[in-house]
Design a protein around this motif. Sequence first.
Motif, PDB file in Angstrom:
ATOM      1  N   ALA A 115      41.498  54.125 -20.786  1.00 20.67           N
ATOM      2  CA  ALA A 115      40.637  53.920 -19.532  1.00 20.67           C
ATOM      3  C   ALA A 115      39.859  55.023 -19.267  1.00 20.67           C
ATOM      4  N   HIS A 116      40.731  56.201 -19.147  1.00 27.64           N
ATOM      5  CA  HIS A 116      39.994  57.546 -18.849  1.00 27.64           C
ATOM      6  C   HIS A 116      38.965  57.747 -20.038  1.00 27.64           C
ATOM      7  N   ARG A 117      39.074  57.432 -21.038  1.00 23.39           N
ATOM      8  CA  ARG A 117      38.098  57.757 -21.974  1.00 23.39           C
ATOM      9  C   ARG A 117      36.872  56.640 -21.951  1.00 23.39           C
ATOM     10  N   ARG A 118      36.854  55.472 -21.371  1.00 20.22           N
ATOM     11  CA  ARG A 118      35.672  54.704 -21.008  1.00 20.22           C
ATOM     12  C   ARG A 118      35.222  54.785 -19.901  1.00 20.22           C
ATOM     13  N   VAL A 119      36.169  54.785 -18.704  1.00 18.33           N
ATOM     14  CA  VAL A 119      35.656  55.037 -17.331  1.00 18.33           C
ATOM     15  C   VAL A 119      35.204  53.700 -16.582  1.00 18.33           C
ATOM     16  N   THR A 120      34.212  53.209 -17.168  1.00 21.49           N
ATOM     17  CA  THR A 120      33.541  51.721 -16.630  1.00 21.49           C
ATOM     18  C   THR A 120      33.613  50.926 -17.661  1.00 21.49           C
ATOM     19  N   THR A 121      33.343  49.525 -17.323  1.00 22.59           N
ATOM     20  CA  THR A 121      33.037  48.381 -18.212  1.00 22.59           C
ATOM     21  C   THR A 121      31.340  48.789 -18.526  1.00 22.59           C
ATOM     22  N   LEU A 122      31.211  48.626 -19.768  1.00 17.26           N
ATOM     23  CA  LEU A 122      29.430  48.570 -19.931  1.00 17.26           C
ATOM     24  C   LEU A 122      29.050  47.260 -20.326  1.00 17.26           C
ATOM     25  N   TYR A 123      27.953  47.121 -19.814  1.00 20.22           N
ATOM     26  CA  TYR A 123      27.274  45.658 -19.743  1.00 20.22           C
ATOM     27  C   TYR A 123      26.018  45.762 -20.671  1.00 20.22           C
ATOM     28  N   PHE A 124      26.157  45.131 -21.751  1.00 18.34           N
ATOM     29  CA  PHE A 124      24.850  44.808 -22.640  1.00 18.34           C
ATOM     30  C   PHE A 124      24.430  43.561 -22.322  1.00 18.34           C
ATOM     31  N   PRO A 125      23.020  43.228 -22.762  1.00 16.93           N
ATOM     32  CA  PRO A 125      22.714  41.989 -22.730  1.00 16.93           C
ATOM     33  C   PRO A 125      23.404  40.803 -23.404  1.00 16.93           C
ATOM     34  N   ASP A 126      23.969  41.334 -24.515  1.00 20.07           N
ATOM     35  CA  ASP A 126      24.417  40.266 -25.389  1.00 20.07           C
ATOM     36  C   ASP A 126      26.079  40.503 -25.468  1.00 20.07           C
ATOM     37  N   GLU A 127      26.675  41.318 -24.935  1.00 15.94           N
ATOM     38  CA  GLU A 127      28.103  41.415 -24.995  1.00 15.94           C
ATOM     39  C   GLU A 127      28.300  42.558 -23.958  1.00 15.94           C
ATOM     40  N   LYS A 128      29.712  42.745 -23.801  1.00 19.24           N
ATOM     41  CA  LYS A 128      30.164  44.002 -22.786  1.00 19.24           C
ATOM     42  C   LYS A 128      31.215  44.684 -23.611  1.00 19.24           C
TER      43      LYS A 128
END
Length: 480
Positions: free
Chosen positions: A108-121
């Motif tokens: 989780a510390h490596r990713r920090v946030t959920t990333l939202y792409f138009p086709d997937e997250k």
Amino acid sequence: MPRRHLHVTGAAQAPLRAALAALRTALDVPPQFPADVLAEAERAAAAPRLPAHDATGVEFFTIDPPTSTDLDQAMHLERRPGGGYRVHYAIADVAAFVTPGGTLDAEAHRRVTTLYFPDEKTPLHPALLSEGAASLLPDQPRPALLWQIDLDADGAITATDVRRALVRSRAKLDYEGVQRQIDAGTAPESLALLRDIGTLREQQEVARGGISLNVPEQEIVEHDHRYDLTYRAPLPADGWNAQISLLTGIAGAQLMLAYGTGILRTLPSAPDGAVARLRRSAKALHIDWPHHVPYAAVVRSLDPREPNHAAFLQECTTLLRGAGYTVFTGHAEPQLAVHAAVAAPYTHCTAPLRRLVDRYAGELCLAAVAGQDPPDWVAAALEGLPKEMAAGTSRANTVERECVDIVEAALLKDRVGEVFEATVVDVKEQQPAVGTVHLTDPAVVARIEGGDRPLPLGERLRVRLTQADPGTTKILFAPA
């Protein structure tokens, strides 16, 4: 705070998917969770740390887009017998599943946030947690941080409490359905009160001098075997729902400041140059902005369904640059404690499934109410969180910008040479033949250059698409 949302409806074209996949590679976006992280997530999902307090009798509901399954928040609203209102707001208790120092925590510390792409997250936590065991899905008992916020008849905060509790949502609602029920008068009282409380909180926001930007979403829609970009204007229910989250962030900041330790989401006031540029954009888009009228009042007068208003609202997001996180300890008053757009101290504490800092903010609020020291794992990580969040937020912003460019190029790649109606919304001072145009159909804002005369700022202009190649070049227009 507002972001440019981008959604795909229907199957996306192959060039679009290929360009988005290349973007994920270029940004080193983690493609999947390591096996040891998934194994720990499975163990945590099977045996979460459950709270002693049982609040499953409270009839919570969630409000999210129809396809969302990572549900951070559920609410129950009621009138208080002596007047005013009570907001019960349940926030997913990620700490019930994530062990400090474990592989899940490190990931989780490596990713920090959920990333939202138009086709997937690309989620912050494995889906079996964020869309399963930790998500506040209906008819499932879930550990949560249960906020109880009392408001007076004007919607001002009078008391705040937060504790761990077991909760159970009764219904997964979406914005359109909520709006229909409230407008038709068929909503149960707890849902109907969303309009009353949301409206009061909007009035409180006006009194503080704060502002919420109703930025339209860009949507990719399919019709006649082709794809186009259109705008979706937010509904009033979107704003009312957002006010409950803002209310909780403000209440959390108040708890932290009284406690003497915390992490705030802060934003300095916009510099004069940025406001001056925004005034120029307002003039270009024929937005009436008298010099004596505050920026917030102008924004509240806009209708996101109007194309020129929608374009200006998107330009307004430039004033939100410079937002960050401020840590304070030992009762030292932070130098910057206010978020300029909220016009009050504010913290991120309502989206722990999607944002790392919220798990820590929730723990600090729990400690503040209990009058206890924060957990050691929170205190140890606190100083480094602003830098971690800055890096994660920067990557999320890059994803957002690049996705818009890629989607626009992919959807217009077969229309190079076509002529469109546009409005010139910006012109470079030193290069008056170079600027930015806003197209209503499709919903595009893009660079224009190549003419032999100054661009007519604020005027309609026929423009020709000269390039559009997803993954290699951004779209570019020239005067027709």
